[in-house]
Design a protein around this motif. Structure first.
Motif, PDB file in Angstrom:
ATOM      1  N   LEU A  11      -3.659   7.555  10.855  1.00 44.26           N
ATOM      2  CA  LEU A  11      -3.360   6.165  10.547  1.00 44.26           C
ATOM      3  C   LEU A  11      -3.976   5.854   9.199  1.00 44.26           C
ATOM      4  N   GLU A  12      -3.150   5.404   8.251  1.00 45.00           N
ATOM      5  CA  GLU A  12      -3.695   4.914   6.989  1.00 45.00           C
ATOM      6  C   GLU A  12      -3.641   3.395   7.012  1.00 45.00           C
ATOM      7  N   VAL A  13      -4.797   2.783   6.947  1.00 43.63           N
ATOM      8  CA  VAL A  13      -4.925   1.327   6.933  1.00 43.63           C
ATOM      9  C   VAL A  13      -4.879   0.869   5.476  1.00 43.63           C
ATOM     10  N   GLY A  14      -3.946  -0.018   5.161  1.00 43.12           N
ATOM     11  CA  GLY A  14      -3.786  -0.470   3.788  1.00 43.12           C
ATOM     12  C   GLY A  14      -2.987   0.522   2.971  1.00 43.12           C
ATOM     13  N   VAL A  15      -1.861   0.963   3.504  1.00 44.90           N
ATOM     14  CA  VAL A  15      -1.045   1.987   2.850  1.00 44.90           C
ATOM     15  C   VAL A  15      -0.457   1.502   1.524  1.00 44.90           C
ATOM     16  N   GLY A  16      -0.365   0.182   1.348  1.00 41.44           N
ATOM     17  CA  GLY A  16       0.132  -0.366   0.084  1.00 41.44           C
ATOM     18  C   GLY A  16       1.495   0.176  -0.273  1.00 41.44           C
ATOM     19  N   THR A  17       1.630   0.680  -1.491  1.00 42.84           N
ATOM     20  CA  THR A  17       2.920   1.189  -1.974  1.00 42.84           C
ATOM     21  C   THR A  17       3.140   2.655  -1.613  1.00 42.84           C
ATOM     22  N   GLY A  18       2.259   3.231  -0.821  1.00 41.30           N
ATOM     23  CA  GLY A  18       2.444   4.594  -0.334  1.00 41.30           C
ATOM     24  C   GLY A  18       2.030   5.692  -1.295  1.00 41.30           C
ATOM     25  N   LEU A  19       1.171   5.383  -2.238  1.00 39.41           N
ATOM     26  CA  LEU A  19       0.756   6.381  -3.230  1.00 39.41           C
ATOM     27  C   LEU A  19       0.102   7.618  -2.617  1.00 39.41           C
ATOM     28  N   GLY A  32       1.438   4.398   8.516  1.00 34.48           N
ATOM     29  CA  GLY A  32       0.833   3.587   7.473  1.00 34.48           C
ATOM     30  C   GLY A  32       1.062   2.124   7.752  1.00 34.48           C
ATOM     31  N   ILE A  33      -0.006   1.338   7.655  1.00 41.16           N
ATOM     32  CA  ILE A  33       0.128  -0.110   7.876  1.00 41.16           C
ATOM     33  C   ILE A  33      -0.376  -0.865   6.663  1.00 41.16           C
ATOM     34  N   ASP A  34       0.172  -2.049   6.483  1.00 46.19           N
ATOM     35  CA  ASP A  34      -0.266  -2.941   5.418  1.00 46.19           C
ATOM     36  C   ASP A  34       0.116  -4.356   5.823  1.00 46.19           C
ATOM     37  N   CYS A  74      -7.214  10.788  13.263  1.00 53.72           N
ATOM     38  CA  CYS A  74      -7.879  10.473  12.004  1.00 53.72           C
ATOM     39  C   CYS A  74      -7.394   9.115  11.516  1.00 53.72           C
ATOM     40  N   VAL A  75      -8.309   8.320  10.975  1.00 57.58           N
ATOM     41  CA  VAL A  75      -7.965   7.032  10.382  1.00 57.58           C
ATOM     42  C   VAL A  75      -8.547   6.994   8.979  1.00 57.58           C
TER      43      VAL A  75
END
Length: 169
Positions: A11-19, A32-34, A74-75
């Protein structure tokens, strides 16, 4: 790093523009969340260029995650901890959705560096304008919690940021 761990789920917290999406292991299922739907839209376009990746993108508040307990191996939190209104709530939610003995990676700036001290003086009192808390204590936000810090690496120009690996014990 996440690549060395090769977790099944991330989990990616704050994925934004996906960089960062292209940097995760090919074998991992990424969520991914934002908070920003506009950012998620940009990330979806970027993701179209990565057809081999298994990625789900969702608009969601990280302080109220819509996932079951222990959903992720994993986060990751890239530059999110110092911009969230309630870091304690965010950390509690991240720990809840990360499986027991899973790994949490926090990448963030922290107070204390001489260059950062100068920046703090410049922006102090203006968090609404700059988008983050300038006086963000590593001791309070990382060492002051009851989790197991596995490693800390200074990163970026001037070592302004730290990559913290945490075991969710």
């Amino acid at each position: 790093s996440v690549c060395a761990l090769r977790p099944a789920t991330v989990l990616e917290v704050g994925v934004g523009t996906g960089l960062t999406l292209r940097h995760y292991p090919d074998s991992s299922a990424i969520t991914g969340i934002d908070l920003s739907e506009d950012m998620i839209d940009v990330a979806r376009k970027r993701l179209a260029r990565l057809p081999e990746r298994r990625v789900e993108l969702r608009t969601m508040n990280a302080e109220a995650l819509e996932f079951a307990d222990g959903s992720f191996d994993c986060v990751t939190l890239p530059y999110v901890l110092s911009v969230t209104p309630d870091p304690d709530r965010l950390c509690a939610e991240v720990r809840r959705v990360c499986r027991k003995d899973g790994t949490i990676f926090i990448l963030n700036h922290f107070s204390g560096n001489l260059l950062w001290w100068f920046l703090e003086l410049t922006v102090r009192g203006a968090p609404g304008r700059v988008g983050f808390r300038s006086d963000f204590s590593f001791e309070e936000q990382i060492l002051g919690r009851d989790w197991q810090v596995q490693s800390v690496k200074k990163v970026n120009i001037g070592n302004l940021s730290r990559l913290v690996e945490i075991r969710n014990a």
